[in-house]
Design an enzyme around this catalytic site. Sequence first.
Site, PDB file in Angstrom:
ATOM      1  N   CYS A   1     -37.425  48.080  13.846  1.00  0.00           N
ATOM      2  CA  CYS A   1     -38.281  48.306  15.009  1.00  0.00           C
ATOM      3  C   CYS A   1     -37.482  48.221  16.304  1.00  0.00           C
ATOM      4  O   CYS A   1     -37.895  48.750  17.316  1.00  0.00           O
ATOM      5  CB  CYS A   1     -39.424  47.315  15.008  1.00  0.00           C
TER       6      CYS A   1
ATOM      7  N   VAL B   1     -51.680  50.876  12.405  1.00  0.00           N
ATOM      8  CA  VAL B   1     -52.421  49.819  11.704  1.00  0.00           C
ATOM      9  C   VAL B   1     -52.645  48.623  12.646  1.00  0.00           C
ATOM     10  O   VAL B   1     -53.699  47.994  12.617  1.00  0.00           O
ATOM     11  CB  VAL B   1     -51.707  49.398  10.398  1.00  0.00           C
TER      12      VAL B   1
ATOM     13  N   GLY C   1     -45.888  45.706  11.691  1.00  0.00           N
ATOM     14  CA  GLY C   1     -45.961  47.005  11.029  1.00  0.00           C
ATOM     15  C   GLY C   1     -46.161  48.104  12.041  1.00  0.00           C
ATOM     16  O   GLY C   1     -45.732  47.990  13.194  1.00  0.00           O
ATOM     17  N   SER C   2     -46.840  49.141  11.634  1.00  0.00           N
ATOM     18  CA  SER C   2     -46.973  50.315  12.498  1.00  0.00           C
ATOM     19  C   SER C   2     -47.989  50.067  13.619  1.00  0.00           C
ATOM     20  O   SER C   2     -48.923  49.268  13.465  1.00  0.00           O
ATOM     21  CB  SER C   2     -47.435  51.510  11.658  1.00  0.00           C
ATOM     22  N   THR C   3     -47.808  50.768  14.704  1.00  0.00           N
ATOM     23  CA  THR C   3     -48.744  50.658  15.829  1.00  0.00           C
ATOM     24  C   THR C   3     -50.131  51.149  15.392  1.00  0.00           C
ATOM     25  O   THR C   3     -51.152  50.590  15.794  1.00  0.00           O
ATOM     26  CB  THR C   3     -48.203  51.440  17.035  1.00  0.00           C
TER      27      THR C   3
ATOM     28  N   GLU D   1     -46.542  42.662  16.009  1.00  0.00           N
ATOM     29  CA  GLU D   1     -45.180  43.172  16.245  1.00  0.00           C
ATOM     30  C   GLU D   1     -45.172  44.590  15.703  1.00  0.00           C
ATOM     31  O   GLU D   1     -45.259  44.789  14.496  1.00  0.00           O
ATOM     32  CB  GLU D   1     -44.144  42.328  15.491  1.00  0.00           C
TER      33      GLU D   1
HETATM   34  P1  NAP Z   1     -47.693  49.680   7.986  1.00  0.00           P
HETATM   35  O1  NAP Z   1     -48.202  50.794   7.171  1.00  0.00           O
HETATM   36  O2  NAP Z   1     -48.355  49.375   9.260  1.00  0.00           O
HETATM   37  O3  NAP Z   1     -47.690  48.412   7.015  1.00  0.00           O
HETATM   38  C1  NAP Z   1     -47.326  47.127   7.409  1.00  0.00           C
HETATM   39  C2  NAP Z   1     -48.059  46.120   6.553  1.00  0.00           C
HETATM   40  O4  NAP Z   1     -49.448  46.240   6.817  1.00  0.00           O
HETATM   41  C3  NAP Z   1     -47.897  46.327   5.048  1.00  0.00           C
HETATM   42  O5  NAP Z   1     -47.924  45.076   4.397  1.00  0.00           O
HETATM   43  C4  NAP Z   1     -49.140  47.134   4.713  1.00  0.00           C
HETATM   44  O6  NAP Z   1     -49.546  47.052   3.371  1.00  0.00           O
HETATM   45  C5  NAP Z   1     -50.157  46.483   5.622  1.00  0.00           C
HETATM   46  N1  NAP Z   1     -51.317  47.317   5.903  1.00  0.00           N
HETATM   47  C6  NAP Z   1     -51.418  48.675   5.840  1.00  0.00           C
HETATM   48  N2  NAP Z   1     -52.672  49.062   6.159  1.00  0.00           N
HETATM   49  C7  NAP Z   1     -53.378  47.933   6.410  1.00  0.00           C
HETATM   50  C8  NAP Z   1     -54.722  47.668   6.790  1.00  0.00           C
HETATM   51  N3  NAP Z   1     -55.613  48.647   6.961  1.00  0.00           N
HETATM   52  N4  NAP Z   1     -55.097  46.381   6.963  1.00  0.00           N
HETATM   53  C9  NAP Z   1     -54.230  45.375   6.804  1.00  0.00           C
HETATM   54  N5  NAP Z   1     -52.958  45.562   6.438  1.00  0.00           N
HETATM   55  C10 NAP Z   1     -52.521  46.817   6.257  1.00  0.00           C
HETATM   56  O7  NAP Z   1     -46.183  49.831   8.381  1.00  0.00           O
HETATM   57  P2  NAP Z   1     -44.971  50.148   7.421  1.00  0.00           P
HETATM   58  O8  NAP Z   1     -45.064  51.602   7.127  1.00  0.00           O
HETATM   59  O9  NAP Z   1     -44.943  49.192   6.303  1.00  0.00           O
HETATM   60  O10 NAP Z   1     -43.727  49.738   8.357  1.00  0.00           O
HETATM   61  C11 NAP Z   1     -43.127  50.616   9.266  1.00  0.00           C
HETATM   62  C12 NAP Z   1     -43.665  50.402  10.661  1.00  0.00           C
HETATM   63  O11 NAP Z   1     -43.689  49.020  11.045  1.00  0.00           O
HETATM   64  C13 NAP Z   1     -42.838  51.048  11.730  1.00  0.00           C
HETATM   65  O12 NAP Z   1     -43.656  51.744  12.617  1.00  0.00           O
HETATM   66  C14 NAP Z   1     -42.142  49.907  12.459  1.00  0.00           C
HETATM   67  O13 NAP Z   1     -41.796  50.098  13.774  1.00  0.00           O
HETATM   68  C15 NAP Z   1     -43.088  48.808  12.332  1.00  0.00           C
HETATM   69  N6  NAP Z   1     -42.395  47.520  12.361  1.00  0.00           N
HETATM   70  C16 NAP Z   1     -42.373  46.763  13.506  1.00  0.00           C
HETATM   71  C17 NAP Z   1     -41.700  45.552  13.557  1.00  0.00           C
HETATM   72  C18 NAP Z   1     -41.677  44.671  14.763  1.00  0.00           C
HETATM   73  O14 NAP Z   1     -41.255  43.542  14.683  1.00  0.00           O
HETATM   74  N7  NAP Z   1     -42.129  45.095  15.918  1.00  0.00           N
HETATM   75  C19 NAP Z   1     -41.045  45.106  12.441  1.00  0.00           C
HETATM   76  C20 NAP Z   1     -41.070  45.880  11.313  1.00  0.00           C
HETATM   77  C21 NAP Z   1     -41.759  47.070  11.282  1.00  0.00           C
HETATM   78  P3  NAP Z   1     -49.048  48.152   2.304  1.00  0.00           P
HETATM   79  O15 NAP Z   1     -47.736  47.679   1.885  1.00  0.00           O
HETATM   80  O16 NAP Z   1     -50.045  48.115   1.208  1.00  0.00           O
HETATM   81  O17 NAP Z   1     -49.016  49.470   2.989  1.00  0.00           O
END
Ligand code: NAP
Length: 453
Positions: free
Chosen positions: A263, A211, A207-209, A229
């Site tokens: 990503c 979080v 997910g995001s950097t 990741e």
């Molecule tokens: P995110 O807000 O970080 O969410 C990712 C996951 O984490 C979701 O299941 C989210 O749940 C959960 N989450 C959020 N806050 C949390 C917390 N405090 N504790 C535990 N889990 C938590 O990211 P996103 O907006 O879904 O995805 C976009 C980002 O992910 C982009 O920055 C992208 O670059 C990155 N990404 C990276 C890769 C890689 O392989 N490097 C792959 C995909 C995405 P909710 O659904 O409830 O928010």
Amino acid sequence: MTTFDVLNPATAATITSVKHSTVAETDAAIDAAAKAFETWRHVAPADRARLLRRFADLVDQHLEELAQIEVANAGHTIGNARWEAGNVRDVLEYYAAAPERNLGKQIPVAGGLDITFNEPLGVVGIIVPWNFPMPIAGWGFAPALAAGNTVVLKPAEITPLSAIRLGELALEAGIPAGVFTVITGSGSEVGWRFVTNEKVAKVCFTGSTRVGKMIMAGAAEQVKRITLELGGKSANIVFADSDLELAAARAPYGVFDNAGQDCCARSRILVERSAYDRFLEMLEPAVKGVKVGDPNLEETEMGPLVSAQQLSVVSSFVPEGAPVAFQGTAPSGPGFWFPPTVLTPASASDRAVVEEIFGPVVVVLPFDDEADAIRIANDTAYGLSGSIWTNNVGKAIRVARGVEAGNLSVNSHSSVRYNTPFGGFKQSGIGRELGPDALLSFSDVKNVFIATE
Ligand code: NAP
Ligand code: MG
């Protein structure tokens, strides 16, 4: 029971509603996974392998159904969604070979026999984002299960449907209840509980950097294992000595695939100054030619953004007066649509140059020479992927070694293969998924010495 409405991003229509699990329900799922671990870890390797192969077969038999779920829930094009379901099958098949090949070492020492075991960790918590719901789930659960762990998996709140179906297929394959549990809910409740509950031995987060940093800090409390990741701002480096026509034709697909919500998106195109104008001339028809529209149609190359929120984030990078070189097309009307957009910012500190956009917006920047290209490519906190276009093999290798990123491709934009390692340098993450070594990140090495004298 509280629920959450799940939408179709191409139409903004509600598909269904999904349960919002509580912290107490998360604890119950973790308890069940901890109990299941006591038997799953002792299932004979060949039997564990057989169950994973059966799971893979069921995914294959339901490939079209899974793909249709993802088209509806995430707005992925049908072509991409079929690849994604197929990737889950392939990853399961690949790691189904692992239980019987999870080899330790025998190390020569004085006075006895020394051997190592790759012991499973216990319960692994997998937190999945919305951009590639199926593949990212599979990259976690397949090797985790193969190594003898049990899994609790939280899909993103807005894209839970394919994970829920995969959880059902696992049970149907004969994988015992509690071994692989999909639990829906919010990140701050369900996801965060994976970090704080002491029965979870490892958290695998994509997910995001932002979080990711919270997960890493939270995991420190229990010295919990993590794989992260995170985001990216990858460079597509185009040298004047490359096949420029091909580089321009392919560049849109290196960044606009999945509407840029990738990503690995090559969201900075760096072009050698002597070829810059010619490259932009050829890029324009390629960008305008990207087929954006109904993700159900076979010929569609780009669908909508995943949510109204993502649309507003992406739009903020293209305000009135932004340095737009040219744009492709997108449907009007309902749904979260944004056209492929090319920016030519004047400054390296422009927000669109620095920040991950996670949408179909790319910046094109000139560079002077090889060293300058590497310097600009590395001028970012991220380090996930990147591409190098040149017909000079030596230069390709020098630049590939010079760019600080985990996944590079030469004359190609391919980043992900189930049989090669995937992951980030710098703030793009920690650890590697996929490939021959991912199994080891779901186990701890135990050394045993047996005296013979
Ligand atoms: P995110 O807000 O970080 O969410 C990712 C996951 O984490 C979701 O299941 C989210 O749940 C959960 N989450 C959020 N806050 C949390 C917390 N405090 N504790 C535990 N889990 C938590 O990211 P996103 O907006 O879904 O995805 C976009 C980002 O992910 C982009 O920055 C992208 O670059 C990155 N990404 C990276 C890769 C890689 O392989 N490097 C792959 C995909 C995405 P909710 O659904 O409830 O928010
Ligand atoms: Mg979020």
